[in-house]
Design an enzyme around this catalytic site. Structure first.
Site, PDB file in Angstrom:
ATOM      1  N   GLY A  14      -1.984  -1.973   6.817  1.00 36.23           N
ATOM      2  CA  GLY A  14      -0.867  -1.034   6.992  1.00 36.23           C
ATOM      3  C   GLY A  14      -0.936   0.090   5.967  1.00 36.23           C
ATOM      4  O   GLY A  14      -1.170  -0.166   4.788  1.00 36.23           O
ATOM      5  N   ARG A  28     -12.431  11.799  -7.604  1.00 36.61           N
ATOM      6  CA  ARG A  28     -12.518  12.711  -8.752  1.00 36.61           C
ATOM      7  C   ARG A  28     -13.106  11.999  -9.975  1.00 36.61           C
ATOM      8  O   ARG A  28     -13.925  12.569 -10.702  1.00 36.61           O
ATOM      9  CB  ARG A  28     -11.133  13.265  -9.084  1.00 36.61           C
ATOM     10  CG  ARG A  28     -10.595  14.234  -8.027  1.00 36.61           C
ATOM     11  CD  ARG A  28     -10.937  15.679  -8.383  1.00 36.61           C
ATOM     12  NE  ARG A  28     -10.683  16.599  -7.287  1.00 36.61           N
ATOM     13  CZ  ARG A  28      -9.542  17.245  -7.082  1.00 36.61           C
ATOM     14  NH1 ARG A  28      -8.513  17.055  -7.885  1.00 36.61           N
ATOM     15  NH2 ARG A  28      -9.427  18.091  -6.075  1.00 36.61           N
ATOM     16  N   ARG A  75      -6.633  -2.452  11.236  1.00 34.50           N
ATOM     17  CA  ARG A  75      -6.860  -3.861  10.896  1.00 34.50           C
ATOM     18  C   ARG A  75      -8.074  -4.255  11.733  1.00 34.50           C
ATOM     19  O   ARG A  75      -8.038  -4.221  12.951  1.00 34.50           O
ATOM     20  CB  ARG A  75      -5.641  -4.708  11.248  1.00 34.50           C
ATOM     21  CG  ARG A  75      -4.341  -4.199  10.569  1.00 34.50           C
ATOM     22  CD  ARG A  75      -3.171  -5.138  10.827  1.00 34.50           C
ATOM     23  NE  ARG A  75      -1.883  -4.520  10.533  1.00 34.50           N
ATOM     24  CZ  ARG A  75      -1.307  -4.465   9.331  1.00 34.50           C
ATOM     25  NH1 ARG A  75      -1.906  -4.980   8.289  1.00 34.50           N
ATOM     26  NH2 ARG A  75      -0.127  -3.895   9.168  1.00 34.50           N
ATOM     27  N   ASP A 106      -4.227  -8.374   1.329  1.00 36.83           N
ATOM     28  CA  ASP A 106      -5.115  -9.530   1.144  1.00 36.83           C
ATOM     29  C   ASP A 106      -6.295  -9.543   2.128  1.00 36.83           C
ATOM     30  O   ASP A 106      -7.408  -9.917   1.751  1.00 36.83           O
ATOM     31  CB  ASP A 106      -4.332 -10.847   1.173  1.00 36.83           C
ATOM     32  CG  ASP A 106      -3.448 -10.993   2.397  1.00 36.83           C
ATOM     33  OD1 ASP A 106      -3.350 -10.029   3.187  1.00 36.83           O
ATOM     34  OD2 ASP A 106      -2.870 -12.066   2.581  1.00 36.83           O
ATOM     35  N   THR A 128       0.201  -1.512  -0.264  1.00 31.06           N
ATOM     36  CA  THR A 128       1.082  -1.960   0.833  1.00 31.06           C
ATOM     37  C   THR A 128       2.525  -1.757   0.402  1.00 31.06           C
ATOM     38  O   THR A 128       2.863  -1.974  -0.761  1.00 31.06           O
ATOM     39  CB  THR A 128       0.876  -3.444   1.206  1.00 31.06           C
ATOM     40  OG1 THR A 128       2.023  -3.910   1.938  1.00 31.06           O
ATOM     41  CG2 THR A 128       0.690  -4.355   0.011  1.00 31.06           C
ATOM     42  N   ASP A 132       3.690  -7.478  -1.804  1.00 31.53           N
ATOM     43  CA  ASP A 132       3.477  -8.918  -1.592  1.00 31.53           C
ATOM     44  C   ASP A 132       2.074  -9.382  -2.011  1.00 31.53           C
ATOM     45  O   ASP A 132       1.562 -10.367  -1.494  1.00 31.53           O
ATOM     46  CB  ASP A 132       3.724  -9.276  -0.118  1.00 31.53           C
ATOM     47  CG  ASP A 132       2.699  -8.650   0.816  1.00 31.53           C
ATOM     48  OD1 ASP A 132       2.005  -7.699   0.404  1.00 31.53           O
ATOM     49  OD2 ASP A 132       2.571  -9.126   1.953  1.00 31.53           O
ATOM     50  N   ARG A 174       7.170  -7.918   6.024  1.00 32.25           N
ATOM     51  CA  ARG A 174       6.488  -9.120   6.541  1.00 32.25           C
ATOM     52  C   ARG A 174       7.234 -10.374   6.076  1.00 32.25           C
ATOM     53  O   ARG A 174       8.418 -10.488   6.381  1.00 32.25           O
ATOM     54  CB  ARG A 174       5.024  -9.137   6.078  1.00 32.25           C
ATOM     55  CG  ARG A 174       4.118  -9.855   7.064  1.00 32.25           C
ATOM     56  CD  ARG A 174       2.681  -9.802   6.582  1.00 32.25           C
ATOM     57  NE  ARG A 174       2.084  -8.484   6.718  1.00 32.25           N
ATOM     58  CZ  ARG A 174       1.496  -8.047   7.822  1.00 32.25           C
ATOM     59  NH1 ARG A 174       1.425  -8.801   8.868  1.00 32.25           N
ATOM     60  NH2 ARG A 174       0.960  -6.833   7.863  1.00 32.25           N
TER      61      ARG A 174
HETATM   62  O1  F6P Z   1       2.229  -4.814   5.593  1.00 37.31           O
HETATM   63  C1  F6P Z   1       2.930  -3.642   5.835  1.00 37.31           C
HETATM   64  C2  F6P Z   1       3.771  -3.766   7.069  1.00 37.31           C
HETATM   65  O2  F6P Z   1       4.448  -2.554   7.298  1.00 37.31           O
HETATM   66  C3  F6P Z   1       4.765  -4.927   7.079  1.00 37.31           C
HETATM   67  O3  F6P Z   1       5.931  -4.649   6.358  1.00 37.31           O
HETATM   68  C4  F6P Z   1       5.002  -5.124   8.552  1.00 37.31           C
HETATM   69  O4  F6P Z   1       5.393  -6.427   8.831  1.00 37.31           O
HETATM   70  C5  F6P Z   1       3.638  -4.810   9.128  1.00 37.31           C
HETATM   71  O5  F6P Z   1       2.945  -4.030   8.178  1.00 37.31           O
HETATM   72  C6  F6P Z   1       3.667  -4.063  10.443  1.00 37.31           C
HETATM   73  O6  F6P Z   1       2.372  -3.952  10.888  1.00 37.31           O
HETATM   74  P1  F6P Z   1       1.875  -2.936  12.004  1.00 37.31           P
HETATM   75  O7  F6P Z   1       1.828  -1.573  11.411  1.00 37.31           O
HETATM   76  O8  F6P Z   1       0.533  -3.405  12.374  1.00 37.31           O
HETATM   77  O9  F6P Z   1       2.883  -2.984  13.105  1.00 37.31           O
END
Ligand code: F6P
Length: 360
Positions: A14, A28, A75, A106, A128, A132, A174
């Site tokens: 994300g 840089r 992803r 992670d 992120t 987390d 999440r």
């Molecule tokens: O990890 C970042 C995040 O925005 C989380 O808060 C959320 O659960 C997830 O990604 C949403 O993922 P996607 O952008 O794939 O819908």
């Protein structure tokens, strides 16, 4: 003279405000050390499919303030396969990429670990909005996302006060409730629900009804998306339904969702992203790899990647058999202490949210 010809940099998972500032800093700093950098597009997909851009100093001009990621993100499941790794290694060979810096969560770090195991020294950077990553007290994007969240909640508060309403706001994170928890504190929420702590719906409804009876007009409830669904409804929607059905409080529901992932990064994220990016290059040039650059007690410092990933699984109760075998007693004790510290922080802040919530 560095042994590296080129460092590849990618953003994965994300997106988060500050990712541009981060890869700009990497580019840089590397250039200042005489090493070229290449931007790998769309995370590990770009490595598999050889989608690259040169990152000259000019290429990274005027992006420190931009949200999203100019390198794009994805992803990438294919990267976890043997074929995906073979194609990624072929791209590194073709493009003369000798090392990689990967910004993300992670999943991104597991990719960095695999690359190092296949001969491409790699380092991870925590990017992120969720905050987390257990090994790091802070992740790039968290502060900006929370500030975007509280701006929206403050606006909702205005209209709730005018119309004598409640708004239940579901925020991302999440399975980590930090965005909800700190935003709730910062906006004076009457209640905050996060997956890490139990939440008593009946008691909350009773307290809110008493508050309304005592004259309170506007009420804000902040719910983390990670709270378990009830009766097939996301928890925030379930709570909204019950408030409307069982109390006199007219209640609206709002889900900002991805809006808080965008926007110009605030100073905290620009500066932390820059410091982390610089440190990642320094570590690589010092011959290090398999590290995540973390913020620990206010200092930017590297953490061994296997330790960081295991600590993360320990905190999230996702340990698999054998995950801890490689660590000695001291390392395990440090991991447990870190998990305890993190849990304690959540408990303390949750108590803070409740102790300062309005009561009739
Ligand atoms: O990890 C970042 C995040 O925005 C989380 O808060 C959320 O659960 C997830 O990604 C949403 O993922 P996607 O952008 O794939 O819908």
């Amino acid at each position: 003279m560095s042994k590296f010809r080129k460092i590849g940099i990618l953003t994965s998972g994300g997106d988060a405000p500050g990712m541009n500032a981060c890869f700009r800093a990497v580019a840089r700093k590397a250039l200042s050390e005489g090493v070229e950098t290449m931007g790998i597009m769309e995370g590990y997909n770009g490595l598999i499919n050889d989608q690259m851009i040169d990152l000259s100093s000019a290429q990274v001009r005027n992006i420190v303030q931009l949200g999203g990621t100019k390198l794009y993100s994805s992803r990438c499941l294919e990267f976890a396969t043997a074929e995906g790794m073979d194609r990624a290694l072929a791209t590194c060979e073709k493009e003369h990429i000798d090392a990689i810096i990967a910004i993300g969560g992670d999943g991104t770090f597991r990719g960095a670990l695999d690359l190092t195991a296949h001969g491409i020294p790699s380092i991870g950077l925590p990017g992120t909005i969720d905050n987390d990553i257990t090994a790091s007290d802070y992740t790039i994007g968290f502060d900006t996302a929370m500030n975007s969240t509280i701006s929206m909640i403050d606006q909702l508060r205005d209209t709730c006060e005018s119309h004598k309403r409640c708004d239940v706001i579901e925020v991302m994170g999440r399975n980590c409730g930090q965005i909800a928890l700190l935003s709730g504190i910062a906006t004076g929420a009457v209640a905050v629900a996060i997956p890490e702590m139990p939440f008593d719906v009946d008691a909350t409804l009773n307290r809110m009804a008493a508050l309304r009876k005592a004259g309170k007009r506007s009420m804000i409830v902040v719910v983390s998306e990670g709270c378990a669904a009830v009766d097939g409804l996301p928890f925030a929607e379930y709570l909204t339904k019950r408030l409307n059905a069982e109390t006199e409080i007219e209640t609206k529901f709002f889900r900002p969702a991805h809006t808080v992932r965008g926007g110009s990064p605030l100073v905290r994220d620009r500066v932390t992203a820059t410091a982390m990016g610089v440190r990642a290059v320094e570590e690589l040039l010092a011959g290090k790899s398999n590290e995540v650059i973390c913020e620990v007690n206010g200092a930017i410092q590297p953490v061994e990647i296997n330790w960081a990933l295991a600590a993360d699984r320990m905190y999230k109760n996702k340990l698999k058999p054998g995950d801890l075998d490689r660590f000695n007693e001291t390392e395990l004790a440090q991991m447990k202490a870190l998990c305890d510290k993190r849990r304690k922080y959540i408990e303390t802040m949750y108590a803070c949210a409740n102790d300062t919530a309005d009561r009739a």
